[in-house]
Each structure stands twice: as C-alpha cells, then as structure tokens.
Design a protein around this motif. Sequence first.
Motif, PDB file in Angstrom:
ATOM      1  N   GLY A  15       0.803  -1.216   0.000  1.00 26.63           N
ATOM      2  CA  GLY A  15       0.000   0.000   0.000  1.00 26.63           C
ATOM      3  C   GLY A  15       0.834   1.262   0.000  1.00 26.63           C
ATOM      4  N   GLY A  19       0.606   3.880  -2.865  1.00 28.23           N
ATOM      5  CA  GLY A  19       0.238   5.234  -2.464  1.00 28.23           C
ATOM      6  C   GLY A  19       1.213   6.267  -2.990  1.00 28.23           C
ATOM      7  N   GLY A  27      -3.699   9.629  -2.788  1.00 28.77           N
ATOM      8  CA  GLY A  27      -2.408   9.034  -2.457  1.00 28.77           C
ATOM      9  C   GLY A  27      -2.086   9.174  -0.981  1.00 28.77           C
ATOM     10  N   ALA A  30      -4.285   6.727   0.885  1.00 29.86           N
ATOM     11  CA  ALA A  30      -3.789   5.357   0.731  1.00 29.86           C
ATOM     12  C   ALA A  30      -2.573   5.120   1.613  1.00 29.86           C
ATOM     13  N   MET A  31      -1.696   6.104   1.711  1.00 28.60           N
ATOM     14  CA  MET A  31      -0.512   5.948   2.552  1.00 28.60           C
ATOM     15  C   MET A  31      -0.879   5.907   4.039  1.00 28.60           C
TER      16      MET A  31
END
Length: 53
Positions: A15, A19, A27, A30-31
């Motif tokens: 991930g 990300g 992004g 996601a991170m």
Amino acid sequence: MKIIGILLVVVGVIGIILGGMMVGDIGIAAMIGAITAVLSGVGFLLMSKKTTS
C-alpha cells in the motif's frame, strides 16, 4: 496471530508503494491506510511473541 501480522505488514508495504504512485489526496489517504496496516501488523507480531513465550 502471527499469520495475520505478517499479512498486514505485507499489505501495508504494498500500500505504501502504491500510495506513492497515486496523485493528490487519494495518495495521502492510501498511505495513511497503509501505515495503519503496518503498525497493526507489528502490534500483532509483538503480541504473538509475548503470548507464546
């Protein structure tokens, strides 16, 4: 518990990589999710060591 921890760390690392490829706010989101997965996985692995010892 050990398998869950390993899977969470692997999914978190993937991930983080994905990300980094994403653009904008998605992004960052996601991170954040990936970092949460890594920290949860480490917690599971540490707890697994304490319960088996």
